[in-house]
Design a protein around this motif. Structure first.
Motif, PDB file in Angstrom:
ATOM      1  N   MET A   1      17.877  26.665  61.806  1.00  0.00           N
ATOM      2  CA  MET A   1      17.299  27.662  62.715  1.00  0.00           C
ATOM      3  C   MET A   1      18.046  28.993  62.581  1.00  0.00           C
ATOM      4  N   ILE A   2      19.374  28.896  62.502  1.00  0.00           N
ATOM      5  CA  ILE A   2      20.189  30.111  62.384  1.00  0.00           C
ATOM      6  C   ILE A   2      19.890  30.817  61.060  1.00  0.00           C
ATOM      7  N   ASP A   3      19.573  30.038  60.027  1.00  0.00           N
ATOM      8  CA  ASP A   3      19.312  30.586  58.694  1.00  0.00           C
ATOM      9  C   ASP A   3      17.888  31.109  58.503  1.00  0.00           C
ATOM     10  N   LYS A   4      17.026  30.887  59.470  1.00  0.00           N
ATOM     11  CA  LYS A   4      15.616  31.274  59.316  1.00  0.00           C
ATOM     12  C   LYS A   4      15.473  32.774  59.008  1.00  0.00           C
ATOM     13  N   PRO A   5      14.527  33.104  58.134  1.00  0.00           N
ATOM     14  CA  PRO A   5      14.278  34.524  57.879  1.00  0.00           C
ATOM     15  C   PRO A   5      13.659  35.168  59.123  1.00  0.00           C
ATOM     16  N   ILE A   6      13.735  36.482  59.192  1.00  0.00           N
ATOM     17  CA  ILE A   6      13.192  37.186  60.349  1.00  0.00           C
ATOM     18  C   ILE A   6      11.761  37.615  60.074  1.00  0.00           C
ATOM     19  N   GLU A   7      10.881  37.226  60.968  1.00  0.00           N
ATOM     20  CA  GLU A   7       9.482  37.595  60.839  1.00  0.00           C
ATOM     21  C   GLU A   7       9.166  38.586  61.966  1.00  0.00           C
ATOM     22  N   LEU A   8       9.181  39.877  61.635  1.00  0.00           N
ATOM     23  CA  LEU A   8       8.899  40.905  62.641  1.00  0.00           C
ATOM     24  C   LEU A   8       7.474  40.746  63.139  1.00  0.00           C
ATOM     25  N   LEU A   9       7.258  40.968  64.415  1.00  0.00           N
ATOM     26  CA  LEU A   9       5.898  40.901  64.946  1.00  0.00           C
ATOM     27  C   LEU A   9       5.136  42.173  64.562  1.00  0.00           C
ATOM     28  N   ASP A  10       3.841  42.044  64.526  1.00  0.00           N
ATOM     29  CA  ASP A  10       2.959  43.132  64.104  1.00  0.00           C
ATOM     30  C   ASP A  10       3.190  44.398  64.935  1.00  0.00           C
ATOM     31  N   GLY A  11       3.425  45.510  64.259  1.00  0.00           N
ATOM     32  CA  GLY A  11       3.515  46.791  64.948  1.00  0.00           C
ATOM     33  C   GLY A  11       4.907  47.212  65.365  1.00  0.00           C
ATOM     34  N   VAL A  12       5.879  46.295  65.284  1.00  0.00           N
ATOM     35  CA  VAL A  12       7.229  46.581  65.790  1.00  0.00           C
ATOM     36  C   VAL A  12       7.861  47.793  65.101  1.00  0.00           C
ATOM     37  N   GLU A  13       7.822  47.785  63.797  1.00  0.00           N
ATOM     38  CA  GLU A  13       8.507  48.869  63.081  1.00  0.00           C
ATOM     39  C   GLU A  13       7.836  50.211  63.374  1.00  0.00           C
ATOM     40  N   GLU A  14       6.516  50.206  63.411  1.00  0.00           N
ATOM     41  CA  GLU A  14       5.739  51.411  63.728  1.00  0.00           C
ATOM     42  C   GLU A  14       6.138  51.984  65.095  1.00  0.00           C
ATOM     43  N   VAL A  15       6.260  51.102  66.073  1.00  0.00           N
ATOM     44  CA  VAL A  15       6.622  51.534  67.427  1.00  0.00           C
ATOM     45  C   VAL A  15       8.023  52.117  67.455  1.00  0.00           C
ATOM     46  N   LEU A  16       8.962  51.424  66.827  1.00  0.00           N
ATOM     47  CA  LEU A  16      10.349  51.906  66.835  1.00  0.00           C
ATOM     48  C   LEU A  16      10.442  53.260  66.147  1.00  0.00           C
ATOM     49  N   GLU A  17       9.705  53.402  65.067  1.00  0.00           N
ATOM     50  CA  GLU A  17       9.724  54.669  64.338  1.00  0.00           C
ATOM     51  C   GLU A  17       9.132  55.783  65.204  1.00  0.00           C
ATOM     52  N   GLY A  18       8.076  55.455  65.928  1.00  0.00           N
ATOM     53  CA  GLY A  18       7.425  56.450  66.783  1.00  0.00           C
ATOM     54  C   GLY A  18       8.285  56.882  67.965  1.00  0.00           C
TER      55      GLY A  18
END
Lengths: 230, 230
Positions: free
Chosen positions: A96-113
């Motif tokens: 579980m600790i090693d799992k890759p990160i799956e960003l939820l849809d739109g997260v990066e766009e929102v943070l950038e905005g």
């Protein structure tokens, strides 16, 4: 409505990235390992009970979950479990600790905005090490001022957070998937909150219909709507 | 020398209160539980090795220590261990979490003397929940602005802390018992540090004689001397 906001705090697990799904998967693997002792349903119930009993000891996060799986496995098997299975339980946790990160849809766009317009923080009750690692893996560290780890997300804890940030309650907007942890306590303090539900909610995070109806907050179905609302 | 200082950060474990002693006691109990499999010395070595290997997974604190004890017990017994003994290991960990807080001599006096003159924080790499509980039990919460939990205490982590506090490096003074974690990285950043040794140091926190000789910092034998120095 949000004109005083200076700090936007994002919950991390199931708001920025997938998390609860991995816990559900781990619970399924755990139930399979113990299937010779009990039904999957009984195993789920016992593990949940152990987790809640241990919350005051361990708090939230993967490590406490691992310790509760070990404890439940000992009890469910009446101390007859093969130690090899306990090693497999430790491995479920490490995976579980090693799992890759799956960003939820739109997260990066929102943070950038939002970047540059607000101080952006992450407010989580998971393990600091685990959350920092996830942030780094996720590639969104550059948008985030810092990570606030909270031992609980109750009114008193948000009071501490607001004091620590040196702001007034009405300058804080929290965005998260848990009504109980990310929305209701903030409204009580006069801060703002936006609810972005995730498809799965841990039983411990559920609220009653009455609690839900009494509160005034915005619910959005995709985090991208934050940009329209602000 | 300390005229720019605005924030004083105290390490928690073995600086404000006794901690390492409880880990040593737990290790002794652990070795006793496994005495039919290996010598105490070999058990100590294996547990330490497992802890270090698991640091990237678990970080610091009691929960990671408990998980490492379980893992070591499985390996040291070649998976022959009686599950009842694993329950006892979980109980060793829970008893550590339940331990009363024993403030070190002079701590309260120092915090009272510094109060109002500096922003006082606690900077620790333990578990947040555990450290907050200790602060509350200790009765010194009233002197402390907030607790900073750091996933590590290396130069990069203190850089983040300084950014988070919105201060310059020369406005930070760290006081702690570990040369490696509480002193050397701060000097490298141009911050100040005072070393208050505790009688026991975990092997992982030890530094070489060369590292020690190269650095410029003050060492005091009792935390009370902080008041004279500042």
């Amino acid at each position: 409505m949000y004109k005083n906001i200076k700090v936007i705090a994002f919950d991390a697990d199931d708001t920025l990235w997938v998390n609860e799904t991995y816990f559900r998967d781990a619970e399924n693997e755990f139930a399979k390992l113990l299937s010779s002792y009990e039904t999957a349903n009984k195993i789920d119930q016992e593990l949940f009970k152990t987790e809640i009993e241990n919350l005051t000891y361990y708090g939230y996060g993967v490590k406490g979950f691992m310790l509760s799986m070990i404890e439940s496995a000992l009890e469910l098997s009446n101390y007859q479990i093969n130690p090899k299975k306990l090693e497999q339980i430790l491995n479920i946790g490490k995976a579980m600790i090693d799992k890759p990160i799956e960003l939820l849809d739109g997260v990066e766009e929102v943070l950038e905005g939002l970047q540059g317009k607000y101080k952006i923080i992450v407010a989580t009750k998971g393990d600091l090490l685990d959350q920092e690692r996830k942030l780094e893996k996720s590639g969104i560290l550059k948008y985030v001022h810092h990570v606030e780890v909270m031992s609980e997300k109750k009114v008193a804890d948000y009071k501490k957070l607001i004091k620590h940030l040196d702001i007034n309650p009405d300058q804080l907007l929290m965005i998260g998937n848990s009504l109980k942890s990310d929305v209701l306590p903030l409204l009580e303090l006069g801060a703002s909150a936006i609810h972005v539900p995730f498809h799965t909610t841990w039983a411990h995070e559920k609220v009653t219909k009455e609690q839900e109806d009494a509160a005034e907050y915005k619910t959005i179905s995709n985090i991208k709507e934050v940009l329209e609302v602000l």
